[in-house]
Design a protein around this motif. Structure first.
Motif, PDB file in Angstrom:
ATOM      1  N   GLN A   1       0.776  -1.110  -0.028  1.00 29.77           N
ATOM      2  CA  GLN A   1      -0.009  -0.026   0.074  1.00 29.77           C
ATOM      3  C   GLN A   1       0.979   1.258  -0.010  1.00 29.77           C
TER       4      GLN A   1
ATOM      5  N   TRP B   1      -0.328   4.912  -2.091  1.00 30.69           N
ATOM      6  CA  TRP B   1      -1.398   5.889  -1.448  1.00 30.69           C
ATOM      7  C   TRP B   1      -0.950   6.615  -0.075  1.00 30.69           C
TER       8      TRP B   1
ATOM      9  N   TRP C   1      -2.567   8.794   3.494  1.00 27.00           N
ATOM     10  CA  TRP C   1      -3.932   9.195   4.064  1.00 27.00           C
ATOM     11  C   TRP C   1      -3.477  10.813   4.501  1.00 27.00           C
TER      12      TRP C   1
ATOM     13  N   ARG D   1      -6.378   9.073   0.654  1.00 27.70           N
ATOM     14  CA  ARG D   1      -7.332   8.458   1.187  1.00 27.70           C
ATOM     15  C   ARG D   1      -7.730   9.636   2.492  1.00 27.70           C
TER      16      ARG D   1
ATOM     17  N   THR E   1     -10.544  10.032   6.038  1.00 30.99           N
ATOM     18  CA  THR E   1     -12.013   9.615   6.700  1.00 30.99           C
ATOM     19  C   THR E   1     -12.606  10.858   7.059  1.00 30.99           C
TER      20      THR E   1
ATOM     21  N   TYR F   1     -13.052  14.237  -4.532  1.00 26.31           N
ATOM     22  CA  TYR F   1     -12.879  12.905  -3.657  1.00 26.31           C
ATOM     23  C   TYR F   1     -14.169  12.067  -3.900  1.00 26.31           C
TER      24      TYR F   1
ATOM     25  N   GLU G   1     -16.724   8.906  -2.392  1.00 22.42           N
ATOM     26  CA  GLU G   1     -17.052   7.875  -1.239  1.00 22.42           C
ATOM     27  C   GLU G   1     -16.717   6.709  -1.534  1.00 22.42           C
TER      28      GLU G   1
ATOM     29  N   THR H   1     -14.773   6.821   4.290  1.00 18.90           N
ATOM     30  CA  THR H   1     -13.824   6.890   3.739  1.00 18.90           C
ATOM     31  C   THR H   1     -13.914   7.610   2.403  1.00 18.90           C
TER      32      THR H   1
ATOM     33  N   LEU I   1     -11.790   9.042  -1.130  1.00 13.80           N
ATOM     34  CA  LEU I   1     -10.462   8.705  -1.976  1.00 13.80           C
ATOM     35  C   LEU I   1     -10.189   9.695  -3.206  1.00 13.80           C
TER      36      LEU I   1
END
Length: 174
Positions: free
Chosen positions: A86, A89, A91, A128, A130, A146, A148, A168, A170
Motif C-alpha cells: 500500500q 497511496w 492518508w 485517502r 476519513t 474525492y 466516497e 472513507t 478517495l
C-alpha cells in the motif's frame, strides 16, 4: 486574501502553539478533528506530539497554511503507509481550517495544496481520508474531487447515543 502553504515547515515553538490553538479552536467550534468540545490545547498536545514525531521520523508530512498575518490558519498531515502493498497511496489526517476563515474558499485551497503536496512526493496514486458523518463533510470533499469509497455506520461515538458514520473518501491522482 489567500493562504500561503508550506510543506514540511520547521517546527518551532511558535508553529507548535499555532497548530495547538488551531486544533482547539476547530474542535471547540464543532469540527470533526478527533475531539469533541470542550477541549484545551493541553488536551490536544499528546495527539499533536504523536503527529510531529511521525513527521520528524519521515512517516508523515506536515502541510501548513498561513493567513496574511502569518498565523496558522490550516493544516493537513499526509501519512505514508507502511504496508509494502500500500505504498502507492497516503492518508490525509487532521485536515482543518480555522473557523474564522471558513466560508472563504480556504478549505478548497487546503485540499488543492494537499493534492499538490501528495503529487510532489512521487509514486503516490491516491489520497485517502476519513470524515465523520452527520456534518456534510463528505459533500465538501466530493466537491473537491474525492469519491466516497466506504462507510461504517455508527463507528464514531461522539457522545452516548450520538453515533456517526465513519466515511472513507478517495482522490485518485492519476
Amino acid at each position: 486574501m489567500t493562504l500561503t502553504f508550506t510543506l514540511d515547515p520547521v517546527v518551532d515553538p511558535s508553529l507548535r502553539d499555532g497548530i495547538l490553538a488551531l486544533w482547539a479552536d476547530v474542535s471547540n467550534a464543532g469540527g470533526a478533528v478527533g475531539f469533541v468540545p470542550p477541549v484545551t490545547p493541553d488536551d490536544i498536545r499528546p495527539s499533536l506530539d504523536k503527529h510531529l514525531a511521525a513527521a520528524a521520523d519521515g512517516g508523515c508530512r506536515l502541510l501548513v497554511g498561513y493567513d496574511g498575518g502569518g498565523a496558522v490558519a490550516a493544516t493537513a498531515f499526509l501519512t505514508h503507509n507502511t504496508h509494502r502493498l500500500q505504498l502507492h497511496w497516503l492518508w490525509a489526517y487532521t485536515v482543518m481550517v480555522h473557523p474564522r476563515h471558513q466560508g472563504q474558499g480556504y478549505g478548497r485551497e487546503l485540499m488543492a495544496a494537499t493534492e499538490a503536496a501528495a503529487r510532489s512526493i512521487g509514486d503516490i496514486d491516491a489520497i485517502r481520508l476519513t470524515c465523520r458523518g452527520g456534518l456534510g463533510l463528505e459533500h465538501f470533499y466530493a466537491s473537491c474531487g474525492y469519491k466516497e469509497v466506504g462507510r461504517v455506520p455508527g463507528a464514531v461515538r461522539v457522545a452516548p447515543g450520538d453515533d456517526r458514520d465513519d466515511i472513507t473518501m478517495l482522490l485518485p491522482l492519476y
